[in-house]
Design an enzyme around this catalytic site. Structure first.
Site, PDB file in Angstrom:
ATOM      1  N   HIS A 180      28.085  38.957  92.277  1.00 36.78           N
ATOM      2  CA  HIS A 180      27.353  38.008  91.426  1.00 36.78           C
ATOM      3  C   HIS A 180      27.731  38.314  89.983  1.00 36.78           C
ATOM      4  O   HIS A 180      27.594  39.442  89.531  1.00 36.78           O
ATOM      5  CB  HIS A 180      25.845  38.174  91.627  1.00 36.78           C
ATOM      6  N   HIS A 224      28.133  36.761  85.706  1.00 35.90           N
ATOM      7  CA  HIS A 224      27.819  35.763  84.678  1.00 35.90           C
ATOM      8  C   HIS A 224      29.141  35.437  83.971  1.00 35.90           C
ATOM      9  O   HIS A 224      29.301  35.679  82.787  1.00 35.90           O
ATOM     10  CB  HIS A 224      26.801  36.324  83.682  1.00 35.90           C
TER      11      HIS A 224
END
Ligand SMILES: [Zn+2]
Length: 217
Positions: free
Chosen positions: A92, A94
């Site tokens: 995961h 950003h």
């Protein structure tokens, strides 16, 4: 692979995620499936200072007896492993371009055939929900239906694969596609491939068996 080796590989994957420029600082997280549960990066610790023993072991019930707290995003890791038998590793991040599109709530449409690398005709953007919540996890699982990657509105992206190296490679590819789509949008309206053409591409990827590796040939 032994659990100790897997812990080391999780730290290495998190460091690579930042070195590759698809994540910055302590945001993002990495996990891998183990028997009965999963291992996930801890919360609030820079990856440079994370030791293999800092990686948090959790059960699929969401319980942990580790001294460190798991990433605040452990819920979607848990729910993905519980729902998807083939999922063995999750990255995961950003990442800048995927997050840019996610801030506009945009799916990545079939503007390039490599969009099929995520398993379908598009890469969906899950609706916004507060980080760490069950609501966000529920949105993410829906966006991942039939897919190995999705965007998270106003947040980032998730890549799910059968190994840590494959999950990292998929995250890098999704970020590259997000950048290409963003660039194309700067000068016009990208031509989209038809559903029929994407079905052909998906079938070719499936017949290769190893789309992440072979599709680049
Ligand atoms: Zn996040």
């Amino acid at each position: 692979m032994t659990e100790t080796k897997l812990r080391r590989e999780i730290v290495a994957t998190a460091l690579k995620m930042n070195a590759l420029g698809i994540n910055r600082g302590k945001s993002g997280n990495v996990s891998a499936r183990v028997a009965g549960g999963f291992l996930v990066t801890p919360t609030g610790l820079a990856y440079e200072s994370t030791r293999p023993e800092d990686i948090v072991a959790m059960t699929l019930a969401g319980e942990s007896s580790a001294s460190r707290l798991p990433s605040s995003e452990w819920r979607f890791h848990r729910d993905i492993y519980a729902a998807r038998q083939e999922a063995c590793a999750i990255v995961h991040a950003h990442s800048p371009f995927a997050t840019t599109l996610a801030c506009l709530g945009r799916d990545i449409p079939p503007f390039h055939y490599m969009v099929a690398i995520a398993g379908g005709r598009d890469i969906r953007c899950a609706p916004y929900a507060t980080f760490g919540t069950q609501e966000l996890s529920d949105h993410a699982l829906r966006a991942l239906d039939g897919r190995k990657a999705c965007l998270l509105a106003n947040h980032g992206m998730i890549a799910v694969e059968g190994s840590l190296s494959a999950a990292l490679a998929l995250a890098v590819e999704v970020e590259a596609l997000a950048e290409q789509y963003w660039r194309a949008l700067q000068i016009g309206t990208p031509n989209l491939l038809s559903d029929a053409e994407m079905a052909v591409v998906l079938a070719k990827f499936a017949s290769y068996g190893e789309p992440a590796r072979r599709a680049k040939e």
